[in-house]
Design a protein around this motif. Structure first.
Motif: not given
Length: 761
Positions: A282-295, A354-364
């Motif tokens: 779900a996080i990857v989808s939001k970061l890539t607008d649904g395109a996944g790793a290909d983005y 800082y986007t790496l923190n979103i991928l690590a799901n560590n916010l707050n």
């Protein structure tokens, strides 16, 4: 017997002001009673009497809380406040040197004026100085340039600027405008977050020398101790940096990346994490607008462009990506700043990091990025007040120069030295008809003024602070005068702004509700009264007066339960290849290098260069003192016949700076490094020491924010030799830096104090 910082005098006024209760303290109440003055202590009175007073350090990074030992009315010792949330008793050499700043022989003794800036100053009275200032502010457009402001002083100056029609910009030589913008773009937050280093298991940092000078280093260094030794497993740290910094020296793994490629590396790490399904879909989808790793396929570690930008091979990048999200390394934390944000690609770099923190799901979450709440004082949460605390970008300084301001008011900033010809400040200064500066001692900017006004040292005046970054919950620090003014004619900048506003009939005193006490103290006290009415946090009391004394004793107020509950926003990542450009020398000749300046561990950006204690404080990597040296790779030095102490000339597009060589095996062969802070032309202890590296920095800016790209300069290096045989002044004497061979380390004491017979590398 001398008092320790836990053996303070009890507060004698408690019985007359009602009960005061302290909560959320790290030390039992009976052990920590810091006595605040009901009246200013005077020198020569109460001979032999010893007291400790709590306040905020005004010359270190991160708004540390300190306690000051005062004997016979004179400050004798500065230590960390054991109870203040930001530093919890820790402090630095910079904090201790506050005593030298207070009793400095170069303190300005009285207002000084000259009609022509090429003329001689003459002493004038405060009445004449105030009239000159009021006449010039009222007769034309005015620009105010200060250090980044905080608390009620930021509120006051923003109110004055709005009411008078003046513009206000904060200035800092090494500003973090990129970090501030990226924090808002990536996380949707207006305050710099807290990084929960203490509870992380794996840290991946880029550029930010957080164990030395970046943001809140005292807090971070203390947390780093917990990260390393406070848990059953020792935390692992990888630091990415083109310079071997204090933070790099403490890391498990140092990755000497090519300058400017930090964001490409972070984006490549993100690509591997997405490609290998190591982040929530779900996080990857939001970061890539649904395109996944290909983005992010353009940042595949196998791409030749990625290798060219970073200097790292595919295996190394994949190894770093997997380590960052490995289940045994959670929670993991990514931190970026310093040189990583100081290129033309600075904004891209920090956004990717800082986007790496979103991928690590560590916010707050514990061990991750902790968002800081707003101030408990609503008046301090406005856009104008927050802007007063953010240093202007070079682009904003240039825009200010085109405004045609006739009067400049400068306080706590030295842009003449700090910009050293970069940008358009010189034209702003040259075109102004009248320049007034508030300062404690003469520097390059005050020396370029018409009117110089002596200001109180932070140990002599009132103020408050909302730390940014904070500790993840609401904190308001209190600054109080702990001695009578050393310079009798020095005045509070805040008080003088209030006086000026009244002279101009702006009505600010009424707007701020300080008619009964129209001073900065009255404004700070109003804020304390609002906190008292909240009936929560570290101090509560039966009366406002009791609360006021309580917060002065503690050095402030905080509420450990007042946290931000937001989990942050997730926006689409950038996937366009960044523009990594360099100014200065062109080409890739054998003697052409990337110049990586760095903030001095003792002198910071040069604002503390007039303090001999800090000039004599050895650099933690080189042990050099009283000098601005050039770090150069050992093998490179041998090929250029450079020996330690040889004078090296760095040239960039016609600009030149010189410094003695410090030959070091830890310097990447494609870089040379030089500290900020030296090369002043004014000041008894600051002038004549080294040269100012800012004078050779190319006029490059970050594309996204307009900040000065101070790490985006290439220089040619010429060896001028050392015919006089002068040695570089360093604590290690003639011992040269050398690389230690990897050895088998025998661990003799485990985390629980048990002996172990096994070793580790």
């Amino acid at each position: 017997m001398g008092l320790t910082r836990r053996q303070f005098l009890r507060w004698s006024g408690a019985s007359t002001l009602g009960a005061v209760v302290f909560y959320g303290c790290n030390i039992p109440d009976e052990e920590l009673q810091i006595e605040s003055p009901l009246g200013m202590p005077e020198e020569g009175l109460a001979l032999g009497a010893e007291n400790w007073y709590a306040t905020i350090c005004g010359q270190d990074s991160g708004d540390a809380g300190v306690i000051v030992r005062v004997i016979d009315g004179r400050a004798k010792k500065i230590e960390g406040n054991p109870d203040y949330p930001i530093n919890q008793g820790k402090h630095s050499a910079r904090s201790e040197a506050g005593l030298q700043a207070l009793y400095h022989p170069d303190r300005i003794s009285s207002p000084k004026y000259r009609e022509s800036r090429s003329g001689e100053f003459r002493d004038i009275s405060w009445e004449e100085a105030r009239q000159l200032l009021a006449d010039n502010v009222s007769s034309g457009s005015t620009s105010i340039i200060t250090n980044p402001l905080n608390g009620h002083l930021a509120l006051l100056v923003s109110k004055f600027a709005g009411a008078s029609g003046a513009s206000h910009k904060a200035f800092k030589t090494v500003e973090e405008g990129v970090l501030a913008k990226v924090t808002e773009e990536v996380f949707g937050e207006k305050r710099i977050p807290d990084f929960d280093i203490a509870n992380a298991k794996y840290i991946l940092s880029f550029g930010a020398d957080f164990l030395s000078t970046w943001q809140s280093p005292i807090r971070y260094a203390s947390a780093y101790g917990e990260f390393r030794q406070g848990h059953s497993e020792r935390g692992v740290h990888t630091h990415v940096d083109p310079r071997f910094s204090t933070t790099a020296a403490n890391a498990d793994n140092w990755v000497p990346i090519k300058p400017g490629g930090e964001g490409v590396l972070a984006a490549s790490i993100a690509y591997v994490i997405m490609r290998d399904g190591l982040a929530p879909s779900a996080i990857v989808s939001k970061l890539t607008d649904g395109a996944g790793a290909d983005y992010l396929s353009g940042f595949s570690p196998s791409a030749a462009e990625v290798h060219d930008a970073t200097g790292l091979d595919e295996h190394r990048i994949e190894e770093m990506a997997h380590a960052f999200v490995d289940s045994h390394n959670q929670p993991s934390l990514a931190i970026g700043g310093g040189s990583a944000g100081a290129y033309t690609s600075g904004e891209f770099n920090l956004k990717a990091i800082y986007t790496l923190n979103i991928l690590a799901n560590n916010l707050n979450k514990s061990g991750g990025v902790i968002f800081n709440p707003e101030s408990p004082l609503e008046a301090l949460n406005t856009e104008e007040v927050l802007a007063a605390g953010k240093a202007a970008t070079l682009k904003e300084i240039n825009e200010l120069a085109s405004s045609g301001a006739e009067t400049l008011i400068i306080r706590g900033a030295n842009p003449v030295y700090g910009l050293a010809g970069n940008g358009e400040f010189a034209s702003l200064l040259g075109n102004a008809k009248f320049v007034a500066t508030f300062a404690t001692s003469i520097d390059e900017t005050t020396d370029s003024s018409n009117l110089v006004l002596p200001e109180l040292n932070y140990l002599e005046g009132w103020g408050d602070s909302v730390p940014n970054p904070g500790p993840g919950y609401q904190v308001v620090g209190l600054q109080q005068p702990i001695v009578t003014p050393f310079a009798e004619m020095a005045r509070s900048f805040g008080d003088e702004i209030i006086h000026l506003s009244e002279s101009l009939g702006l009505g600010i005193v009424s707007q701020l509700g300080i008619n009964d006490d129209p001073t900065i103290r009255g404004l700070v006290r109003n804020g304390a009264d609002q906190l008292w009415s909240e009936s929560r946090g570290s101090v509560t009391a039966d009366s406002a007066d009791g609360f006021w004394q309580g917060v002065l004793q503690r050095g402030g107020w905080w509420d450990v339960d007042a946290k931000k509950v937001s989990s942050g926003s997730i926006n689409k990542m950038d996937n366009d290849w960044p523009s990594i450009e360099f100014g200065g020398e062109t080409g890739d000749g054998a003697n052409t290098f990337n110049l990586i300046p760095f903030v001095s561990n003792s002198l910071l950006d040069g604002s503390l260069s007039n303090l001999p204690w800090l000039q004599a404080t050895p650099d933690p990597i080189t042990s050099v003192t009283w000098e601005a040296w050039v770090e150069i790779n050992k093998q490179t030095a041998e090929s250029m016949d450079v020996k330690e102490g040889d004078l090296l000339e760095l040239s960039a597009g016609g600009l030149k700076v010189k410094g003695p060589a410090y030959v070091h095996p830890g310097v990447p062969p494609w870089t040379v490094s030089m500290p900020f802070g030296q090369g002043h032309t004014v000041g008894q202890y600051a002038s004549g020491v080294g040269e100012n590296v800012m004078s050779v920095i190319a006029n490059m800016i970050d594309d996204g924010t307009g900040s000065l790209a101070w790490a985006a300069t290439r220089v040619s290096v010429r060896n001028l030799g050392n015919s006089d045989g002068e040695r570089i002044p360093k604590f290690e004497g003639t011992v040269e830096a050398y690389e230690v061979e990897e050895r088998h380390i025998l661990q003799i004491t485990g985390p629980d104090g048990d002996s172990h017979g096994h070793g580790s590398h």
